[in-house]
Design a protein around this motif. Structure first.
Motif, PDB file in Angstrom:
ATOM      1  N   ILE A 231       0.874  -1.181   0.000  1.00  8.81           N
ATOM      2  CA  ILE A 231       0.000   0.000   0.000  1.00  8.81           C
ATOM      3  C   ILE A 231       0.905   1.222   0.000  1.00  8.81           C
ATOM      4  CG2 ILE A 231      -1.731   1.322   1.280  1.00  8.81           C
ATOM      5  CD1 ILE A 231      -2.841  -1.267   2.340  1.00  8.81           C
ATOM      6  N   GLU A 232       0.560   2.201  -0.838  1.00  6.53           N
ATOM      7  CA  GLU A 232       1.390   3.407  -0.951  1.00  6.53           C
ATOM      8  C   GLU A 232       0.667   4.588  -0.303  1.00  6.53           C
ATOM      9  OE1 GLU A 232       3.082   4.074  -4.867  1.00  6.53           O
ATOM     10  OE2 GLU A 232       3.020   6.238  -4.553  1.00  6.53           O
ATOM     11  N   PRO A 233       1.066   4.988   0.902  1.00  9.28           N
ATOM     12  CA  PRO A 233       0.361   6.078   1.584  1.00  9.28           C
ATOM     13  C   PRO A 233       0.573   7.426   0.895  1.00  9.28           C
ATOM     14  CG  PRO A 233       1.809   4.867   3.103  1.00  9.28           C
ATOM     15  CD  PRO A 233       2.179   4.469   1.722  1.00  9.28           C
ATOM     16  N   ILE A 267       6.806   3.329   0.288  1.00 12.26           N
ATOM     17  CA  ILE A 267       6.956   4.699   0.784  1.00 12.26           C
ATOM     18  C   ILE A 267       7.493   5.618  -0.310  1.00 12.26           C
ATOM     19  CG2 ILE A 267       8.203   6.176   2.430  1.00 12.26           C
ATOM     20  CD1 ILE A 267       6.049   4.420   3.744  1.00 12.26           C
ATOM     21  N   GLU A 268       6.759   6.694  -0.575  1.00 13.90           N
ATOM     22  CA  GLU A 268       7.211   7.665  -1.580  1.00 13.90           C
ATOM     23  C   GLU A 268       7.683   8.938  -0.882  1.00 13.90           C
ATOM     24  OE1 GLU A 268       5.077   8.087  -5.230  1.00 13.90           O
ATOM     25  OE2 GLU A 268       5.368  10.265  -5.262  1.00 13.90           O
ATOM     26  N   ALA A 269       8.857   9.406  -1.279  1.00 17.44           N
ATOM     27  CA  ALA A 269       9.467  10.574  -0.615  1.00 17.44           C
ATOM     28  C   ALA A 269       8.550  11.799  -0.647  1.00 17.44           C
ATOM     29  CB  ALA A 269      10.805  10.901  -1.288  1.00 17.44           C
ATOM     30  N   ASN A 270       8.015  12.110  -1.815  1.00 22.38           N
ATOM     31  CA  ASN A 270       7.186  13.312  -1.936  1.00 22.38           C
ATOM     32  C   ASN A 270       5.878  13.184  -1.156  1.00 22.38           C
ATOM     33  OD1 ASN A 270       6.602  15.489  -4.859  1.00 22.38           O
ATOM     34  ND2 ASN A 270       6.248  15.848  -2.700  1.00 22.38           N
ATOM     35  N   HIS A 271       5.353  11.967  -1.046  1.00 22.85           N
ATOM     36  CA  HIS A 271       4.137  11.764  -0.253  1.00 22.85           C
ATOM     37  C   HIS A 271       4.438  12.007   1.226  1.00 22.85           C
ATOM     38  CE1 HIS A 271       2.270   8.874  -3.498  1.00 22.85           C
ATOM     39  NE2 HIS A 271       2.611  10.051  -3.972  1.00 22.85           N
ATOM     40  N   ALA A 272       5.644  11.610   1.648  1.00 21.89           N
ATOM     41  CA  ALA A 272       6.046  11.836   3.043  1.00 21.89           C
ATOM     42  C   ALA A 272       6.039  13.333   3.346  1.00 21.89           C
ATOM     43  CB  ALA A 272       7.432  11.245   3.289  1.00 21.89           C
ATOM     44  N   VAL A 295      10.116   1.391  -2.279  1.00 19.14           N
ATOM     45  CA  VAL A 295      10.260   2.848  -2.204  1.00 19.14           C
ATOM     46  C   VAL A 295       9.967   3.480  -3.556  1.00 19.14           C
ATOM     47  CG1 VAL A 295      11.945   4.713  -1.860  1.00 19.14           C
ATOM     48  CG2 VAL A 295      11.999   2.716  -0.361  1.00 19.14           C
ATOM     49  N   ASP A 296       9.169   4.544  -3.556  1.00 20.77           N
ATOM     50  CA  ASP A 296       9.054   5.387  -4.737  1.00 20.77           C
ATOM     51  C   ASP A 296      10.009   6.550  -4.526  1.00 20.77           C
ATOM     52  OD1 ASP A 296       7.331   3.808  -6.114  1.00 20.77           O
ATOM     53  OD2 ASP A 296       5.678   5.249  -6.222  1.00 20.77           O
ATOM     54  N   ALA A 297      11.139   6.474  -5.229  1.00 21.70           N
ATOM     55  CA  ALA A 297      12.241   7.413  -5.003  1.00 21.70           C
ATOM     56  C   ALA A 297      12.021   8.665  -5.846  1.00 21.70           C
ATOM     57  CB  ALA A 297      13.560   6.743  -5.367  1.00 21.70           C
ATOM     58  N   PHE A 338      11.711   4.969  -9.558  1.00 29.67           N
ATOM     59  CA  PHE A 338      11.787   6.414  -9.751  1.00 29.67           C
ATOM     60  C   PHE A 338      10.430   6.952 -10.230  1.00 29.67           C
ATOM     61  CE2 PHE A 338      16.216   5.090  -9.805  1.00 29.67           C
ATOM     62  CZ  PHE A 338      16.701   5.939  -8.827  1.00 29.67           C
ATOM     63  N   ASP A 339       9.545   7.152  -9.256  1.00 30.15           N
ATOM     64  CA  ASP A 339       8.221   7.724  -9.560  1.00 30.15           C
ATOM     65  C   ASP A 339       8.422   9.234  -9.679  1.00 30.15           C
ATOM     66  OD1 ASP A 339       5.618   8.348  -9.894  1.00 30.15           O
ATOM     67  OD2 ASP A 339       4.874   7.444  -8.038  1.00 30.15           O
ATOM     68  N   ALA A 340       9.055   9.625 -10.767  1.00 31.21           N
ATOM     69  CA  ALA A 340       9.506  11.008 -10.924  1.00 31.21           C
ATOM     70  C   ALA A 340       9.436  11.398 -12.389  1.00 31.21           C
ATOM     71  CB  ALA A 340      10.940  11.140 -10.425  1.00 31.21           C
TER      72      ALA A 340
HETATM   73 CO    CO Z   1       4.170   6.701  -6.262  1.00 36.59          CO
END
Ligand code: CO
Ligand code: XUL
Length: 437
Positions: A231-233, A267-272, A295-297, A338-340
């Protein structure tokens, strides 16, 4: 056809002094760091939606990027060209993994049945290309946010017919992920939240979401899919308030509905940062619960309040992330996806390479630094000392559960005040900086 004729295959590693923009400075895929190669530590992955389907369009302007694979022919012709371009891109970059949403790889049809047929056809072709090239699928997912039917939620829609459609879409997306040997399957619920409490029954919607996940867990078992569910918060966007707000909220939800054994977190950095946390906070919370799966970096922009999905460039942040990942023994079946996306003004296909080279170099460097810090053991020693008072005496009794408030009161009444010990934060910060060189 070659879509990236000016790019060497694969992009070489030339070391930190290289000035060649199409070379890695730090990412040396076969280099051993501890017992594993860099490639095995990082498990880098390309996001189909941003890299292959991104057009540079935003709320204020039309597409800014012309991609040779995105024009000419029917939607299925374009899907096939995009698939070819993807595999060329991955091979030239020297990356093993990719990730997609069902609607990224195959176009929606006029009916749901046609959408399903499109997906099955393209997935079959992806399988052949994977076999030919050795490229693998890190994770698949279903796009449950783009179609207007999902405007009021997918799993949490107030309309049962919509929830059923979402369930059917996920069923096929899991099938396709399994067929392609996907190592994980991701649930990101961008529309699973609400806009106004005036028309929302939160309890009902959360019960729906739990049923949805439970059906997925049952189906996974039924078909013998061995990939990890993730799950991606994310706190918000496109929903005003999303139910999977952050790692802690999501873990609480899973615990409340007895689902903890079946899911880990992506865990995605931008979502954090959108949730008001640091990237490392989210990674650490997930890891502490034994639930850090992937991780979504990417990175956000501290001055902007939305998901800018920029490529990661911050070595300090990557070092923190890699310390947490190394300390839990790696990401298992997960990886760094790399969700970028490149900026709207980065209009050349070459920019896609520069962006990924930068992201991979950043994490490779973070890996090397984190490995050195951990190997030296200085931080671990500090941490052990900081909690040492729990190894014996009253600390041990408290944690063993052999004393209660009344016993403690008896002992404390006549005791001397606790002696305070410094947390040494600044010294530790300096220590970390001394490794970044
Ligand atoms: Co993502
Ligand atoms: C959206 C996002 C998604 C998920 C997959 O913010 O991160 O692309 O990673 O659905």
């Amino acid at each position: 056809m070659a879509y990236f004729p000016d790019v060497p295959s694969p992009i070489p590693f030339e070391g930190r002094d290289s000035k060649n923009p199409l070379a890695f400075k730090w990412y040396d895929k076969g280099r051993k760091v501890g017992t594993k190669t860099m490639a095995d530590h990082l498990r880098c992955s390309v996001a189909y939606w941003h890299t292959m389907k991104g057009s540079g369009a935003d709320m204020f302007g039309a597409p800014s990027m012309q991609r040779a694979w995105s024009n000419g022919g029917s939607p299925m012709d374009i899907a096939r060209k995009t698939l070819d371009a993807t595999f060329e891109f991955l091979q030239k970059l020297g990356v093993t993994y990719y990730c997609f949403h069902d609607r990224d790889i195959a176009p929606a049809g006029a009916t749901f049945a046609e959408s399903c047929r499109n997906l099955e056809a393209i997935a079959g072709e992806a399988k052949l290309l994977q076999k030919e090239t050795g490229i693998r699928l890190l994770w698949g997912t279903a796009n449950l946010f783009g179609d207007p039917i999902y405007g009021q939620g997918a799993a949490t829609s107030p309309n049962a017919a919509v929830m059923a459609r979402a369930a059917a879409q996920v069923k096929l997306a899991i099938d396709v992920t399994q067929m392609l040997g996907g190592e994980n399957y991701v649930f990101w619920g961008g529309r699973e939240g609400y806009e106004t409490l005036l028309n929302t029954d939160i309890r009902h919607e959360q019960d729906q979401m739990a049923r949805f996940f439970r059906m997925a867990v049952d189906y996974k078992k039924q078909i013998g899919f061995t990939g990890q569910f993730l799950i991606e918060p994310k706190p918000a966007e496109p929903s005003k308030h999303q139910y999977d707000f952050d790692a802690a909220t999501t873990l609480g939800f899973l615990r409340a509905y007895g689902l903890t054994d079946h899911f880990k977190l992506n865990i995605e950095a931008n979502h954090a940062t959108l949730a008001g946390h640091t990237f490392e906070h989210e990674l650490a919370v997930a890891s502490a619960a034994g639930a850090l799966g992937s991780v979504d970096a990417n990175r956000g922009d501290l001055l902007l309040g939305w998901d800018t999905d920029q490529f990661p460039t911050d070595v300090y942040s990557a070092t923190f992330a890699m310390m947490i990942i190394l300390q839990q023994g790696g990401l298992g079946t997960g990886g760094l996806n790399f969700d970028a996306k490149v900026r709207r003004s980065s209009t050349d296909t070459l920019d896609l390479f520069h962006a990924h080279i930068g992201g991979m170099d950043t994490f490779a460097r973070g890996l090397l630094i984190a490995h050195e810090i951990i190997s030296d053991g200085v931080l671990a020693q500090h941490l052990a000392n900081r909690y040492a008072s729990f190894a014996s005496g009253i600390g041990k009794d408290i944690m063993d559960g052999t004393v209660g408030l009344a016993d403690i009161y008896q002992r404390e009444r006549e005791s001397q005040d606790p002696v305070l010990t410094s947390g040494r934060q600044e010294m530790l910060e300096n220590l970390i900086n001394s490794y970044i060189r």
